[in-house]
Write a protein that holds these residues in place. Sequence first.
Motif, PDB file in Angstrom:
ATOM      1  N   ALA A  86       0.819  -1.215   0.000  1.00  0.00           N
ATOM      2  CA  ALA A  86       0.000   0.000   0.000  1.00  0.00           C
ATOM      3  C   ALA A  86       0.852   1.263   0.000  1.00  0.00           C
ATOM      4  N   THR A  87       2.116   1.132   0.402  1.00  0.00           N
ATOM      5  CA  THR A  87       2.996   2.306   0.477  1.00  0.00           C
ATOM      6  C   THR A  87       3.858   2.468  -0.769  1.00  0.00           C
ATOM      7  N   ARG A  88       3.773   1.531  -1.696  1.00  0.00           N
ATOM      8  CA  ARG A  88       4.643   1.548  -2.877  1.00  0.00           C
ATOM      9  C   ARG A  88       3.879   2.073  -4.088  1.00  0.00           C
ATOM     10  N   PRO A  89       4.575   2.675  -5.044  1.00  0.00           N
ATOM     11  CA  PRO A  89       3.890   3.223  -6.220  1.00  0.00           C
ATOM     12  C   PRO A  89       3.385   2.117  -7.136  1.00  0.00           C
ATOM     13  N   PRO A  90       2.418   2.433  -7.999  1.00  0.00           N
ATOM     14  CA  PRO A  90       1.980   1.450  -8.995  1.00  0.00           C
ATOM     15  C   PRO A  90       3.087   1.181 -10.001  1.00  0.00           C
ATOM     16  N   GLY A  91       2.899   0.173 -10.813  1.00  0.00           N
ATOM     17  CA  GLY A  91       3.901  -0.167 -11.818  1.00  0.00           C
ATOM     18  C   GLY A  91       3.300  -1.031 -12.901  1.00  0.00           C
ATOM     19  N   PRO A  92       4.129  -1.531 -13.818  1.00  0.00           N
ATOM     20  CA  PRO A  92       3.612  -2.340 -14.926  1.00  0.00           C
ATOM     21  C   PRO A  92       2.950  -3.634 -14.439  1.00  0.00           C
ATOM     22  N   ALA A  93       1.870  -3.980 -15.093  1.00  0.00           N
ATOM     23  CA  ALA A  93       1.180  -5.238 -14.820  1.00  0.00           C
ATOM     24  C   ALA A  93       0.631  -5.777 -16.130  1.00  0.00           C
ATOM     25  N   VAL A  94       0.357  -7.064 -16.148  1.00  0.00           N
ATOM     26  CA  VAL A  94      -0.216  -7.719 -17.328  1.00  0.00           C
ATOM     27  C   VAL A  94      -1.487  -8.424 -16.885  1.00  0.00           C
ATOM     28  N   HIS A  95      -2.605  -8.077 -17.520  1.00  0.00           N
ATOM     29  CA  HIS A  95      -3.889  -8.683 -17.176  1.00  0.00           C
ATOM     30  C   HIS A  95      -4.589  -9.093 -18.464  1.00  0.00           C
ATOM     31  N   GLU A  96      -4.816 -10.395 -18.608  1.00  0.00           N
ATOM     32  CA  GLU A  96      -5.435 -10.950 -19.811  1.00  0.00           C
ATOM     33  C   GLU A  96      -4.704 -10.482 -21.065  1.00  0.00           C
ATOM     34  N   ASN A  97      -3.388 -10.585 -21.002  1.00  0.00           N
ATOM     35  CA  ASN A  97      -2.470 -10.265 -22.103  1.00  0.00           C
ATOM     36  C   ASN A  97      -2.393  -8.777 -22.433  1.00  0.00           C
ATOM     37  N   ARG A  98      -3.000  -7.934 -21.623  1.00  0.00           N
ATOM     38  CA  ARG A  98      -2.914  -6.483 -21.841  1.00  0.00           C
ATOM     39  C   ARG A  98      -1.959  -5.884 -20.823  1.00  0.00           C
ATOM     40  N   VAL A  99      -0.998  -5.120 -21.309  1.00  0.00           N
ATOM     41  CA  VAL A  99      -0.031  -4.479 -20.430  1.00  0.00           C
ATOM     42  C   VAL A  99      -0.591  -3.154 -19.933  1.00  0.00           C
ATOM     43  N   GLN A 100      -0.588  -2.983 -18.620  1.00  0.00           N
ATOM     44  CA  GLN A 100      -1.033  -1.753 -17.978  1.00  0.00           C
ATOM     45  C   GLN A 100       0.200  -1.064 -17.396  1.00  0.00           C
ATOM     46  N   PRO A 101       0.589   0.108 -17.942  1.00  0.00           N
ATOM     47  CA  PRO A 101       1.858   0.737 -17.548  1.00  0.00           C
ATOM     48  C   PRO A 101       1.936   1.131 -16.077  1.00  0.00           C
ATOM     49  N   GLU A 102       0.873   1.693 -15.535  1.00  0.00           N
ATOM     50  CA  GLU A 102       0.856   2.145 -14.135  1.00  0.00           C
ATOM     51  C   GLU A 102      -0.380   1.536 -13.469  1.00  0.00           C
ATOM     52  N   SER A 103      -0.196   0.421 -12.809  1.00  0.00           N
ATOM     53  CA  SER A 103      -1.344  -0.338 -12.312  1.00  0.00           C
ATOM     54  C   SER A 103      -1.117  -0.781 -10.878  1.00  0.00           C
ATOM     55  N   ARG A 104      -2.231  -0.955 -10.161  1.00  0.00           N
ATOM     56  CA  ARG A 104      -2.171  -1.543  -8.817  1.00  0.00           C
ATOM     57  C   ARG A 104      -2.666  -2.993  -8.854  1.00  0.00           C
TER      58      ARG A 104
END
Length: 252
Positions: A86-104
């Motif tokens: 909860a104290t860290r910034p968002p970052g890249p994630a992959v959900h259902e083959n879609r890349v989300q650059p700034e995600s929680r």
Amino acid sequence: MSVDVIATEYLIRADILAPGLVEGLYLQGSVALGDYRPGVSDIDFVAVTEEPADPGLVRRIHRDMPRRPYFDGLYVTWDDLRADPATRPPGPAVHENRVQPESRFERNLVTWHVLAQAGVAMRGPQRPEVFTDWPALAASTRENLESYWRPWSRRLRSQPVSLGTWAVSWGVLGVSRLRHTLVTERVTSKSEAGRYALRSYPGWERIIEEALRIRCGGPARYRNPFRRRADLLAYLDYALDPDGPPDAALVR
């Protein structure tokens, strides 16, 4: 393709396209909890880098990964894992083959606890240093029952139609999983939670067995979808009532 083959393919692609980027790769979710079901489950990963990963590189790595099962996950640093998410910034994630650059996406205590409990190391230390906080996770689990599952149950009730198999499995096993997690003080799998509910909640065996059947296979327990819908809604009312299930005193 098997879990090992897909994870190995990912590491090969990462090493070719971004040498040195991925220092650790851990599988969490159903793979780590011993509940992976081919054709049903996704493969959930946590990739660890020294510095925050560039979203452009992440897109290149995942561009040609297999479409199913989904290889879903997030990119974190070693420092991220050692801290309260909860104290860290968002970052890249992959959900259902879609890349989300700034995600929680999946940046929460559940993921951190699964990694600490049973994360499967494909690269990096077998047991990396991971932040855990059971009281905070228990509080967020109770909050999730109230803020997500109770409204979800009300929305189902407002739809006067039969419900598909997804809703039965998701609802019965999802709520049971949170209750079981609170009782055992560890993150548990959907199938394990279903078996717990069968032992602990007499009178609800039919709908619980149906939810497990949808996830694990076996003969259908219902012929009438509207009967199944009624039993699902009744079970949700029971399991979401703090004074209903026999473990109520344990989850307050």
